[in-house]
Design a protein around this motif. Sequence first.
Motif, PDB file in Angstrom:
ATOM      1  N   ALA A 228       0.824  -1.211   0.000  1.00 59.79           N
ATOM      2  CA  ALA A 228       0.000   0.000   0.000  1.00 59.79           C
ATOM      3  C   ALA A 228       0.853   1.255   0.000  1.00 59.79           C
ATOM      4  N   LYS A 229       1.984   1.193   0.676  1.00 63.62           N
ATOM      5  CA  LYS A 229       2.889   2.334   0.775  1.00 63.62           C
ATOM      6  C   LYS A 229       3.720   2.522  -0.492  1.00 63.62           C
ATOM      7  N   SER A 230       4.019   1.427  -1.192  1.00 63.79           N
ATOM      8  CA  SER A 230       5.051   1.464  -2.230  1.00 63.79           C
ATOM      9  C   SER A 230       4.547   1.374  -3.657  1.00 63.79           C
ATOM     10  N   LEU A 231       3.349   0.839  -3.887  1.00 60.55           N
ATOM     11  CA  LEU A 231       2.949   0.519  -5.254  1.00 60.55           C
ATOM     12  C   LEU A 231       2.828   1.746  -6.143  1.00 60.55           C
ATOM     13  N   ASP A 240      12.482   4.188  -4.094  1.00 59.47           N
ATOM     14  CA  ASP A 240      11.961   3.639  -2.844  1.00 59.47           C
ATOM     15  C   ASP A 240      10.746   2.746  -3.101  1.00 59.47           C
ATOM     16  N   GLY A 241       9.920   3.159  -4.066  1.00 64.40           N
ATOM     17  CA  GLY A 241       8.761   2.339  -4.412  1.00 64.40           C
ATOM     18  C   GLY A 241       9.169   0.991  -4.954  1.00 64.40           C
ATOM     19  N   ARG A 242      10.178   0.968  -5.817  1.00 65.74           N
ATOM     20  CA  ARG A 242      10.660  -0.297  -6.377  1.00 65.74           C
ATOM     21  C   ARG A 242      11.202  -1.201  -5.271  1.00 65.74           C
ATOM     22  N   GLU A 243      11.985  -0.633  -4.367  1.00 66.47           N
ATOM     23  CA  GLU A 243      12.560  -1.437  -3.298  1.00 66.47           C
ATOM     24  C   GLU A 243      11.479  -1.943  -2.355  1.00 66.47           C
ATOM     25  N   GLY A 244      10.488  -1.102  -2.057  1.00 68.83           N
ATOM     26  CA  GLY A 244       9.406  -1.520  -1.176  1.00 68.83           C
ATOM     27  C   GLY A 244       8.573  -2.634  -1.766  1.00 68.83           C
TER      28      GLY A 244
END
Length: 334
Positions: A228-231, A240-244
Motif C-alpha cells: 500500500a505504501k510502495s505501489l 523507494d517504491g521499487r525497493e518496497g
Amino acid sequence: MSVPGKMHSFFVPGISLIGVGACHGITHYVHTYHITKPLIVTDKGIVNTGILKIITDILDGDNIPYSIYDKTVPNPTDENVTEGVAQYKADGCDGLISIGGGSSHDCCKGIGILLSNGGAIYQYEGVDKVNHMLPHYIAINTTAGTASELTRFCVITDKERHVKMSIVDWFLTPNVAVNDPVLMVGMPPSLTAATGMDALTHAIEGYTTKAAWELADCLNLEAIRLIAKSLRGAVNNDKDGREGMALGQFVTGMAFSNVGLGIAHSMAHTLGAVYDTPHGVACAMMLPIVMEYNQECTGEKYREIARAMGVKDVDEMSQDEYRKAAIEAVKKLS
C-alpha cells in the motif's frame, strides 16, 4: 489463530538474495551447486528490455556457459515446458536459471519437474505429486508480484483443455531466490501495477484464508503495509517504491506459499485460461469482489487490513465500517 497442538510446516528457499546488486551473487551459487551449464528460462520481454543481458554479462564475466530458452508466453503452456525440456537435453545443461516474473519461473519449474520425474506435465496437477527434486535451480525475479521465485507453486496452461493447472509441491521451491530491484526498473507502469495488485491479492487472501496462522499473519500484514505504501511509487519508477515492492511481494510470498490463497486466485486462473487475461489484471478485478463476498466470515481481520492499507481511525469504526473501508482502500489503490 492457530489451532493448539497443531503442527505447521513452512517452506522457503534455502537461500534468498534481496536488495540492490543481489543479482551479482548468482555466480557464487552456480559454482556452489556445481552447475557447469544452466538453461536460462525467460521470455522475449526480458530479452528486449536488456535484463537478460545483465545476467548473461555476469555469467560471461565468470566464464559460465549457458543455453537460453526465451519462448515463454505470459500464461506458460505445456508446449513451453516440453520445448524447454528438449532444449535442456540437447544442449547438455545440468541446472536451471529462470529470469522474469511468474511466467518464466512457472515454466522453469515445469521443465524441472519433467527433467527429474519424466512423463507429461498434466500428470503432476494437484498437491504433492512430484516425487524427485528438480535440478539445482536459481530463480531471478524481475517483477514485484507473483513471488513465484520463492514459492512451491507452479501454474501451467493445458492448451488442449483450456485449463490452468496448479501444481503444488515443496520440491518446486527454488534453491536460490534473487530479488534485485535494479532488475525491476524496466517494468512498464501497466505491468508494475498489475503485478503489484497480484502481490496485494496474495497478502490479503493469505491473511484471510482458513489455513492462516500467526507467523503467516504477521508476514502478510507487513506485506499489505509495504505494498500500500510502495505501489504508487513503483508505478512511477521511484527508487523507494521499487525497493518496497520487491520486499513486499517477497514477504507475502513466504506466507502464502505455506497457507494458500482463495477464490480471487481460482477465478483469476480461470480468466487466464479461457481469455488469456494477464494474471495480475485478473486478480485486480476479482479481489474487491471476493473481499465483499467473504467479509462476513473474516472476524476482525478487515480492521487490520484497513489499518495496513493506511486507513485512519479504524479503531473508532464499527465492524461494518472497517470492512467497507478495507474494501474501498483496495479499490482505490487498484
